[in-house]
Write an enzyme that holds these catalytic residues in place. Structure first.
Site, mmCIF file in Angstrom:
data_model
loop_
_atom_site.group_PDB
_atom_site.id
_atom_site.type_symbol
_atom_site.label_atom_id
_atom_site.label_comp_id
_atom_site.label_asym_id
_atom_site.label_seq_id
_atom_site.Cartn_x
_atom_site.Cartn_y
_atom_site.Cartn_z
ATOM 1 N N CYS A 8 3.932 -6.916 -0.092
ATOM 2 C CA CYS A 8 3.870 -6.184 -1.272
ATOM 3 C C CYS A 8 3.737 -6.864 -2.746
ATOM 4 O O CYS A 8 4.685 -7.866 -3.004
ATOM 5 C CB CYS A 8 5.067 -5.339 -1.408
ATOM 6 S SG CYS A 8 4.840 -4.160 -2.641
ATOM 7 N N ARG A 36 -4.778 8.868 8.294
ATOM 8 C CA ARG A 36 -5.195 8.344 7.053
ATOM 9 C C ARG A 36 -5.626 7.024 7.154
ATOM 10 O O ARG A 36 -5.059 6.033 7.349
ATOM 11 C CB ARG A 36 -4.499 8.498 6.106
ATOM 12 C CG ARG A 36 -4.895 8.221 4.704
ATOM 13 C CD ARG A 36 -3.980 8.707 3.482
ATOM 14 N NE ARG A 36 -3.400 10.125 3.635
ATOM 15 C CZ ARG A 36 -2.281 10.812 4.043
ATOM 16 N NH1 ARG A 36 -1.219 9.757 3.925
ATOM 17 N NH2 ARG A 36 -1.993 11.781 4.033
#
Ligand code: SAM
Ligand code: DTB
Ligand code: SF4
Length: 326
Positions: free
Chosen positions: A61, A262
């Protein structure tokens, strides 16, 4: 008609995951036809409402304060900016608006009150509202539900076994607990993961097994390909191939027939032909708009062109009556 099952065994999941790819994609396509409106794709827009400076050490991240990335940390966005972004997203065809905060967990303070106002405003616009804010207590989940939250995103990211290689500042159990608090508050759960973190195939299928054996399947399952951001410990990871994305998507579709699967981060690197393969394998949701949270995303006009070319149409907002403002 295939059943909805929460009792998949790891062996069954392994067998599905390891099928020859074309057979796997075909089977996923059959399940997709049985349980989903084929040709419809859910279009979601993300907005980072609080960026960077996160105390967690998630090694993928760019928003972790521990790594030297090009992110400019910013405090919580004002309500006006969020309203404007949601309006713009709705105008460009999104039916779900997802707000992300670089927090370890939610605290009961003014910032949380402001997030509750954001949720309620976006809900009033008739969009599905999603948030991803880190760990939640049962009470905080209830407050979000009351404010009109449709879904909460909290990814498992990888397998339980591999988790501590990627994140050391929280446990898999912490993750599962928040998911349980969200489910108990009757908020839809959005939970998936990232591939390309150096994990083995066994980790990927273990993560899918965990998701598919939750008391209730997540309403949506994001499959992210790692975006290797400079400055993070994952900066040199190799890009995952479309074949790996297809395998994840198709397995998720077969295990969780009713979930929105998704095609999430990493889509920006995929030509239309690769994205089409993912839709054929059972994906029926995307993130649209200029940006994901901090990284760039596909061009809106190109996405429109792709929908036309492939004969896809955006799915309408699905909201329960009680959560729609009158
Ligand atoms: N801080 C909250 C949390 O971790 O739950 C919410 C925001 S966090 C950025 C949401 C998700 O974004 C992560 O769980 C991860 O799956 C995904 N993500 C973050 N950085 C990524 C990257 N470089 N590539 C792909 N997915 C990423
Ligand atoms: C999810 O699974 N992927 C989105 C959303 N849920 C929050 C986030 C992807 C973030 C990619 C890196 C970035 O833009 O900062
Ligand atoms: Fe923080 Fe979420 Fe990024 Fe982890 S993934 S560093 S918790 S913003």
């Amino acid at each position: 008609m295939s059943d909805i099952r929460n009792n998949w065994t790891l062996d069954e999941v392994r067998e599905i995951y390891n099928m020859p790819l074309m057979e796997l994609a075909f089977r996923a396509s059959v399940v997709h036809r049985e349980h989903q409106a084929t040709g419809e794709v859910q279009v979601c827009t993300l907005l980072s409402i609080k960026t960077g400076g996160c105390p967690e050490d998630c090694s993928y991240c760019p928003q972790s304060a521990r790594y030297n990335t090009e992110i400019d940390p910013a405090g919580l966005l004002p309500l006006d900016e969020v309203r404007e972004a949601a309006q713009k997203a709705a105008e460009s065809g999104s039916t779900r608006f997802c707000m992300g905060a670089a927090w370890r967990k939610v605290r009961n303070n003014k910032d949380f009150d402001q997030v509750l106002s954001m949720v309620s405003e976006v809900n009033d616009m008739g969009m599905e509202v999603c948030a991803t804010l880190g760990m939640l207590t049962p009470e905080q989940a209830l407050r979000l539900k009351e404010a009109g939250l449709t879904a909460y995103n909290h990814n498992l990211d990888t397998s339980e076994n591999y988790y501590s290689r990627i994140i050391t500042t929280r446990t898999y159990q912490d993750r599962l607990e928040t998911i349980s608090h969200v489910q108990k508050a009757k908020i839809s759960v959005c939970s998936g993961g990232i591939i390309g973190l150096g994990e083995a195939h066994e980790d990927r299928l273990n993560m899918l097994h965990t998701l598919a054996t939750l008391p209730e399947h997540p309403e949506s399952v994001p499959v992210n390909a790692l975006i290797a951001v400079e400055g993070t410990p994952m900066e040199n990871q190799k890009r995952v191939s479309v074949w790996e994305m297809m395998r994840m998507i198709a397995t998720a579709r077969i295990l969780m027939p009713k979930a929105m699967v998704r095609l999430s981060a990493g889509r920006v690197e995929m030509p239309m032909s690769e994205q089409a393969l993912c839709f054929m394998a059972g994906a029926n949701s995307i993130f649209a708009g200029e940006k994901l949270l901090t990284t760039s995303n596909n061009d809106i006009d190109e996405d429109k062109e792709m929908f036309e070319l492939l004969g896809l149409k955006p799915r309408a907002a699905h909201k329960t009556k009680e959560s729609v403002a009158v």
